[in-house]
Design a protein around this motif. Sequence first.
Motif, short mmCIF file in Angstrom:
data_model
loop_
_atom_site.label_atom_id
_atom_site.label_comp_id
_atom_site.label_asym_id
_atom_site.label_seq_id
_atom_site.Cartn_x
_atom_site.Cartn_y
_atom_site.Cartn_z
N ALA A 1 0.84 -1.22 0.00
CA ALA A 1 0.00 0.00 0.00
C ALA A 1 0.87 1.25 0.00
O ALA A 1 0.48 2.28 -0.58
CB ALA A 1 -0.92 -0.02 1.21
N ALA A 2 2.05 1.18 0.63
CA ALA A 2 2.92 2.37 0.71
C ALA A 2 3.63 2.66 -0.62
O ALA A 2 4.17 3.76 -0.79
CB ALA A 2 3.96 2.15 1.81
N ASP A 3 3.64 1.70 -1.55
CA ASP A 3 4.33 1.89 -2.84
C ASP A 3 3.41 2.62 -3.82
O ASP A 3 3.04 2.08 -4.88
CB ASP A 3 4.76 0.53 -3.41
CG ASP A 3 5.69 -0.22 -2.48
OD1 ASP A 3 6.57 0.43 -1.88
OD2 ASP A 3 5.54 -1.45 -2.36
N GLU A 4 3.08 3.86 -3.44
CA GLU A 4 2.05 4.60 -4.17
C GLU A 4 2.34 4.79 -5.65
O GLU A 4 1.47 4.65 -6.49
CB GLU A 4 1.92 5.99 -3.55
CG GLU A 4 0.90 6.07 -2.47
CD GLU A 4 0.71 7.50 -2.04
OE1 GLU A 4 0.26 8.30 -2.87
OE2 GLU A 4 1.05 7.80 -0.88
N ALA A 5 3.60 5.13 -5.96
CA ALA A 5 3.93 5.42 -7.37
C ALA A 5 3.80 4.15 -8.21
O ALA A 5 3.24 4.19 -9.32
CB ALA A 5 5.34 5.99 -7.47
N MET A 6 4.29 3.03 -7.69
CA MET A 6 4.21 1.78 -8.44
C MET A 6 2.75 1.33 -8.58
O MET A 6 2.32 0.89 -9.65
CB MET A 6 5.06 0.71 -7.74
CG MET A 6 5.16 -0.59 -8.50
SD MET A 6 5.99 -0.40 -10.10
CE MET A 6 6.29 -2.13 -10.51
N LEU A 7 1.98 1.47 -7.50
CA LEU A 7 0.55 1.11 -7.59
C LEU A 7 -0.16 1.98 -8.62
O LEU A 7 -0.98 1.51 -9.40
CB LEU A 7 -0.13 1.29 -6.23
CG LEU A 7 -0.06 0.14 -5.25
CD1 LEU A 7 -0.75 0.53 -3.95
CD2 LEU A 7 -0.66 -1.14 -5.82
N GLY A 8 0.20 3.27 -8.63
CA GLY A 8 -0.41 4.19 -9.60
C GLY A 8 -0.07 3.77 -11.01
O GLY A 8 -0.94 3.76 -11.91
#
Length: 266
Positions: free
Chosen positions: A207-214
């Motif tokens: 969840a903290a890997d915002e850029a990759m999730l985006g």
Amino acid sequence: MTGFSADWLALREPFDVAARDDALARAFLARVPEGGRVVDLGAGAGSNIGRLRALAAQEGRRLSWLHVDDDEALLATARRRFAGDDAVAFARLDLAAALEAALDGAAAVTCAALVDLVSGEWIARFAAALAARRLPLLAVLTYDGRMEWTPADASDPVVARAFHRDMVRDKGFGAALGPDSAFALDEALRAHGATTTLRDSDWRIAAADEAMLGAMLGGIGEAASRAARGDEGRAIAAWATRRARQRAAGALSLVVGHQDLDASWR
Ligand SMILES: C[S@@+](CC[C@H](N)C(=O)[O-])C[C@H]1O[C@@H](n2cnc3c(N)ncnc32)[C@H](O)[C@@H]1O
């Protein structure tokens, strides 16, 4: 241009490094004679050579590397990354046409995140070329069709189905095998008498890997929408909205299944 940006390759690199099966890579490197040339096919910005070179250095090994790609911008990024290192050479080649030329002088072959782009015909040709030359292969980070979102959503299977339909588009090598490709390559190599090992090398995107999730939401949503049939398009758009909200709330994570494949010859 093949459409892979240096920014995207840089974003994924830490996830690749964490996912790769380093024990398999060490076994592969142990088969390369000292000073031998390892050819990296579709080498992009140099992530795979960077990791293998670091593992070889841990064993006190110094190998030479040939970075092969057909994207001039990525080659330029890789040239900057390895500037001053005379163990790394570069070749601009279209691997759909010039696969065999790329293997000239190789002691071993590697590739990362390439095999899911290619066709069954190219895989057969690749396996035959490796068998004829008895070249060891390490093919890492091939997407294998597993996409596990947490929390699950009723439309995940619709999105995955459309995404996989998009994946099998021709990426310059004929209709791509996409999620089946690592297993097809494994089978083709074994049919030529290779000894092979397949290992999971999954991306774990928290969840903290915002850029990759985006980036994953954007890329998967766009590809799935492009290949949507009938009312799938509406379901995919609603899914993307729900997923974006969950990502913003820090309540979304993802596992993406990959395979690392090692092949050797008796
Ligand atoms: C998903 S990227 C992986 C890059 C790199 N191996 C990595 O792991 O970061 C796929 C790479 O294959 C290269 N590629 C695609 N089609 C190619 C072709 N026909 N000939 C040579 N390289 C190609 C792209 O330019 C890109 O660098």
